[in-house]
Design a protein around this motif. Structure first.
Motif, PDB file in Angstrom:
ATOM      1  N   ASN A  66       0.665  -1.192  -0.019  1.00 33.99           N
ATOM      2  CA  ASN A  66      -0.051  -0.045   0.233  1.00 33.99           C
ATOM      3  C   ASN A  66       0.514   1.120  -0.014  1.00 33.99           C
ATOM      4  O   ASN A  66       1.340   0.991   0.438  1.00 33.99           O
ATOM      5  CB  ASN A  66      -0.617   0.454   1.363  1.00 33.99           C
ATOM      6  CG  ASN A  66      -2.415  -1.236   1.056  1.00 33.99           C
ATOM      7  OD1 ASN A  66      -2.918  -1.102   0.674  1.00 33.99           O
ATOM      8  ND2 ASN A  66      -1.759  -1.927   2.050  1.00 33.99           N
ATOM      9  N   LEU A  67       0.631   1.891  -1.250  1.00 36.66           N
ATOM     10  CA  LEU A  67       1.645   3.113  -0.760  1.00 36.66           C
ATOM     11  C   LEU A  67       0.050   4.401  -0.780  1.00 36.66           C
ATOM     12  O   LEU A  67      -0.751   4.391  -1.230  1.00 36.66           O
ATOM     13  CB  LEU A  67       1.677   3.332  -1.936  1.00 36.66           C
ATOM     14  CG  LEU A  67       3.030   2.381  -2.689  1.00 36.66           C
ATOM     15  CD1 LEU A  67       2.636   1.151  -3.748  1.00 36.66           C
ATOM     16  CD2 LEU A  67       4.228   3.003  -3.353  1.00 36.66           C
ATOM     17  N   LYS A  68       1.098   6.244  -0.071  1.00 39.06           N
ATOM     18  CA  LYS A  68       0.470   6.526   0.121  1.00 39.06           C
ATOM     19  C   LYS A  68       1.303   7.866  -0.038  1.00 39.06           C
ATOM     20  O   LYS A  68       1.519   8.814   0.668  1.00 39.06           O
ATOM     21  CB  LYS A  68      -0.373   7.051   1.417  1.00 39.06           C
ATOM     22  CG  LYS A  68      -1.485   8.593   1.500  1.00 39.06           C
ATOM     23  CD  LYS A  68      -1.749   7.943   2.915  1.00 39.06           C
ATOM     24  CE  LYS A  68      -2.801   9.186   3.743  1.00 39.06           C
ATOM     25  NZ  LYS A  68      -3.983   9.368   2.558  1.00 39.06           N
ATOM     26  N   PRO A  69       1.110   8.240  -1.575  1.00 43.54           N
ATOM     27  CA  PRO A  69       2.286   9.182  -2.075  1.00 43.54           C
ATOM     28  C   PRO A  69       1.986  10.730  -1.249  1.00 43.54           C
ATOM     29  O   PRO A  69       2.594  11.985  -1.630  1.00 43.54           O
ATOM     30  CB  PRO A  69       2.992   9.354  -3.038  1.00 43.54           C
ATOM     31  CG  PRO A  69       1.076   8.579  -3.547  1.00 43.54           C
ATOM     32  CD  PRO A  69       0.996   7.908  -2.875  1.00 43.54           C
ATOM     33  N   LEU A  70       0.586  11.045  -1.743  1.00 40.75           N
ATOM     34  CA  LEU A  70      -0.152  11.704  -0.929  1.00 40.75           C
ATOM     35  C   LEU A  70      -1.196  11.757   0.059  1.00 40.75           C
ATOM     36  O   LEU A  70      -1.928  11.006  -0.059  1.00 40.75           O
ATOM     37  CB  LEU A  70      -0.542  12.863  -3.042  1.00 40.75           C
ATOM     38  CG  LEU A  70       0.664  13.236  -3.227  1.00 40.75           C
ATOM     39  CD1 LEU A  70      -0.532  13.411  -5.041  1.00 40.75           C
ATOM     40  CD2 LEU A  70       1.228  13.954  -3.257  1.00 40.75           C
ATOM     41  N   GLU A  71      -1.694  13.475   0.240  1.00 35.12           N
ATOM     42  CA  GLU A  71      -2.469  13.152   0.995  1.00 35.12           C
ATOM     43  C   GLU A  71      -3.947  13.140   0.188  1.00 35.12           C
ATOM     44  O   GLU A  71      -4.965  12.008   1.143  1.00 35.12           O
ATOM     45  CB  GLU A  71      -2.730  14.531   1.920  1.00 35.12           C
ATOM     46  CG  GLU A  71      -3.721  14.151   2.856  1.00 35.12           C
ATOM     47  CD  GLU A  71      -3.097  13.644   4.294  1.00 35.12           C
ATOM     48  OE1 GLU A  71      -3.994  13.472   4.854  1.00 35.12           O
ATOM     49  OE2 GLU A  71      -2.389  13.708   4.859  1.00 35.12           O
ATOM     50  N   VAL A  72      -4.099  13.051  -0.459  1.00 38.58           N
ATOM     51  CA  VAL A  72      -4.852  13.110  -1.801  1.00 38.58           C
ATOM     52  C   VAL A  72      -5.378  11.901  -1.768  1.00 38.58           C
ATOM     53  O   VAL A  72      -6.407  11.315  -2.816  1.00 38.58           O
ATOM     54  CB  VAL A  72      -5.607  14.157  -2.601  1.00 38.58           C
ATOM     55  CG1 VAL A  72      -6.182  15.173  -1.584  1.00 38.58           C
ATOM     56  CG2 VAL A  72      -4.892  14.400  -3.843  1.00 38.58           C
TER      57      VAL A  72
END
Length: 710
Positions: free
Chosen positions: A563-569
């Motif tokens: 799982n990746l969350k590179p940006l808040e959006v």
């Protein structure tokens, strides 16, 4: 009387216990301590869990429910090693790591191990569920039936100090090409509050599905159909805080479903033409569904009943009945079967702190479980398909937990199982022999008493080296007498003691590693291996009849989650699960044949991409890719596959879930199942390799929902 006693050597191997939903939550909060589970029969941080688990949180349940409220479908997208659903009221073939699992609601068992009815997943509406805890791999922590693990529905609680608050939902469901015929609706409401020492939760859900069509706007099969199905679910919880340390809680969860589908079946041809529903004035028999599933629970908790010791006691009961479809051919003169089960149980456990300082702490968890289960499978006209079976299960247990340096956790436990089963005398039913198209003769079977004893144990180790690398070790056993009823109903012996009803003891091993890199990359890799000297798989015999195959088994596999969350959006990721299994038919030490599709799922990949461009708008696109599995050869003479041995074909299906917040209290949601209207048949349609079971999956289906919180 049959007795089996086993003792295991304690083994250490590396395992991992993170899951897709849990990982996504942790990326959002960066605080794993916020997640509490009950994998050890006590509340603890996820950092202390030494076995593989998946936690499906409330947000994920809500986003999946707006796509499809069938809880089997929700879990197929959120639990990597759970087999895909068959889009039916039955969860037959939906195994966990290739083995049956134990389903519970707040610790109250829902599975019917004396005669597995295949309805235990669909015994509650997701609106009543706060989270789902899935313990993967064999475990005996809650007793009989958890060969593949445990799925525990944790119902909603009151989390507010206000005397009254609530939520209401209304959803409209339809398939665009056949709007009027496929139109359905769904309504839910819940109320929570706290008044002085009392707190409460009240909830109710009613849903009616319309007629479900495939991608070509043709009626899907009426067998175990979700079409024109009414479901009802009620939840009541009342808690009373007697003192700061003592609490009582009473709960009732009720569920019922009833089919109003007026369709008959038009049998297709396996692999070529799907079986479909055709209009009929009235289907034979009584309406299918689960007329009742009543669960009562009374609990008492004392955080310090004596020095450094907590007590938790649960007294519970379940009354369950489900009805299957009418079959003109299987039974002589036709018939329709049902499974009825009543349970009464007690779970009592103590939690004692042995010692604690700034560096080390140790706890001892111990207690006893008592369960009485009465189960029978009959036809609606009163004919017995299995005898009346009564089970008495008594199991003391002990578990020690040691923590050091806030990085190291060691757990070791043992449980002694004593199970007594009493079966009445009965006559077997004349059922159709598919090979020669005649009915087997009915025989008298003398009932009697069966007794099983087993000592099972577990040990696990977790070392949180650093945020980027966490490793685990775990070994665990399970004990079950799953499918005694199926063995009895196909008896060819006149005395019950001569039948192969020996229990299943599974040894489960896990290996893995997981971590969080730079707070926006979260990964996990888990491998597992389970063995059993005796399994239980439904197979077709050369004469066309069916029997339970009892032979040694090996199952192995792995799961990968990223799982990746590179940006808040923006966040995206996926999970992949692969497993395989073989059986030693001749008991000669050589595992020469693969386990069939009713147990072993094809490899599965789930993905998602979630976009939150504003605080009010949330859009998620998810997918499931089912890979091929082809392990068996057809009969060289007929070119037909044996039942449960058909080759599984690959397919990919996409779903859309979105919500928009209108003000502080009003939210609008849109969900679309099978977004691109994929024409495909689910796993079960292929591996069952029977004309009547070759069915199509639903086509594009949309839900519009309004939710108001107050």
């Amino acid at each position: 009387m049959k007795k089996i006693t086993t003792f295991c050597l304690l083994n250490l191997i590396v395992s991992i216990g993170f899951a897709q939903e849990k990982t996504k939550d942790s990326l959002a909060t960066n605080n794993l301590d916020d997640i509490i589970v009950t994998a050890s029969r006590k509340k603890e941080s996820i950092k202390e869990v030494v076995s593989s688990i998946t936690i499906v949180g409330e947000k994920k349940i809500q986003s999946q429910t707006i796509i499809n409220s069938n809880i089997s479908n929700i879990l197929q997208y959120t639990v990597p090693s759970l087999a895909t659903a068959g889009n039916q009221t039955s969860n037959y073939g939906q195994t966990l790591r290739g083995r049956p699992f134990l389903v519970m609601i707040d610790g109250v068992p829902q599975s019917t191990p004396l005669r597995n009815g295949g309805r235990d997943l669909q015994v509650i509406d997701p609106f009543s569920v706060e989270r789902v805890e899935v313990i993967k791999g064999a475990t005996s922590i809650y007793g009989n039936g958890a060969d593949g693990g445990i799925i525990n529905y944790i119902t909603k609680k009151n989390h507010k100090e206000r005397p009254f608050s609530g939520s209401a939902q209304l959803g409209l469901i339809s398939q665009p090409k056949t709007f009027a015929e496929s139109f359905g609706y769904r309504g839910s409401a819940s109320f929570t509050g706290k008044i002085e020492r009392f707190d409460y939760v009240v909830g109710f859900t009613k849903e009616r599905t319309g007629v479900i069509k495939d991608a070509n706007s043709v009626n899907t099969s009426p067998f175990y159909s979700l079409s024109n199905l009414d479901t009802y679910n009620g939840l009541l919880k009342i808690g009373y805080q007697l003192t700061d340390k003592q609490r009582f809680e009473f709960s009732y969860i009720g569920y019922a479903s009833r089919s109003f589908l007026d369709q008959d079946v038009k049998i297709g041809k396996w692999g070529e033409i799907p079986t479909i529903g055709v209009e009929s004035e009235r289907r034979l028999g009584t309406p299918e569904g689960t007329p009742r599933n009543h669960n009562f629970r009374l609990s008492y908790t004392n955080s310090e009943i004596w020095n450094n010791t907590a007590l938790n006691v649960n007294i519970y009961s379940q009354d369950f009945r489900t009805v299957y479809g009418y079959d003109r051919d299987q039974f002589l003169n036709g018939g329709q079967s049902n499974v009825a089960s009543k349970k009464l149980g007690l779970r009592m456990n103590f939690d004692s702190r042995l010692f604690s300082n700034d560096t080390y702490k140790a706890d001892l968890i111990y207690g006893v479980d008592i369960l009485q289960d009465e189960t029978v499978q009959k036809l609606e006209d009163g004919r017995f398909w299995t005898p009346q079976m009564k089970m008495q299960n008594t199991a003391p247990f002990v578990l020690i937990k040691f923590d050091a340096w806030e990085k190291f956790t060691l757990k070791a436990g043992a449980r002694y199982e004593n199970i007594k089963v009493k079966a009445d005398d009965f006559y077997t039913l004349p059922v159709l022999n598919a090979k020669n198209n005649t009915y087997n003769n009915s025989i008298f079977v003398q009932g009697g008493d069966l007794e099983y004893n087993a000592f099972v144990s577990n040990i696990g180790l977790r070392y949180n080296i650093m945020p980027e690398v966490n490793v685990f070790t775990s070994y665990s056993q399970s004990f079950s007498i799953n499918e005694v009823g199926r063995i009895l109903r196909t008896s060819t012996e006149s005395v019950i003691s001569k039948l192969p009803t020996d229990p299943i003891i599974v040894n489960n091993y896990e290996m893995g590693v997981a971590g969080t890199i730079k707070k926006w990359i979260n990964y996990e890799l888990t491998s597992f291996w389970s063995t059993s000297k005796l399994g239980a798989t439904s197979v077709q015999l050369p004469n066309g009849s069916f029997a339970m195959q009892r032979a040694p088994e090996n199952i192995w596999g792995y799961e990968v989650v990223l799982n990746l969350k590179p940006l808040e959006v923006l966040s995206f990721g996926g999970a992949f699960a692969w497993l395989e299994g073989k059986v030693d038919n001749d008991n000669n030490g050589t595992y020469e044949k693969y386990i069939n599709g009713s147990r072993i799922m094809a490899p599965k990949l789930t993905t998602y991409i979630q976009v939150r461009p504003t605080k009010k708008l949330d859009v998620e696109l998810s997918s499931l890719h089912n890979f091929e599995r082809n392990r068996f050869d057809p009969n060289p003479t007929t070119n037909l596959y044996s039942v449960n041995e058909g080759p599984v074909k690959k397919y990919t299906v996409f779903n859309l879930s979105s919500s928009y917040l209108i003000g502080e209290s009003l939210k609008l949601g849109l969900g679309v199942e099978n977004l691109f209207n994929k024409d495909y048949s689910p796993n079960m349609a292929w591996w069952q390799a029977r004309d009547k079971d070759f069915v199509n999956a639903p086509g594009r289906r949309a839900t519009v929902q309004v939710q108001y919180n107050f």
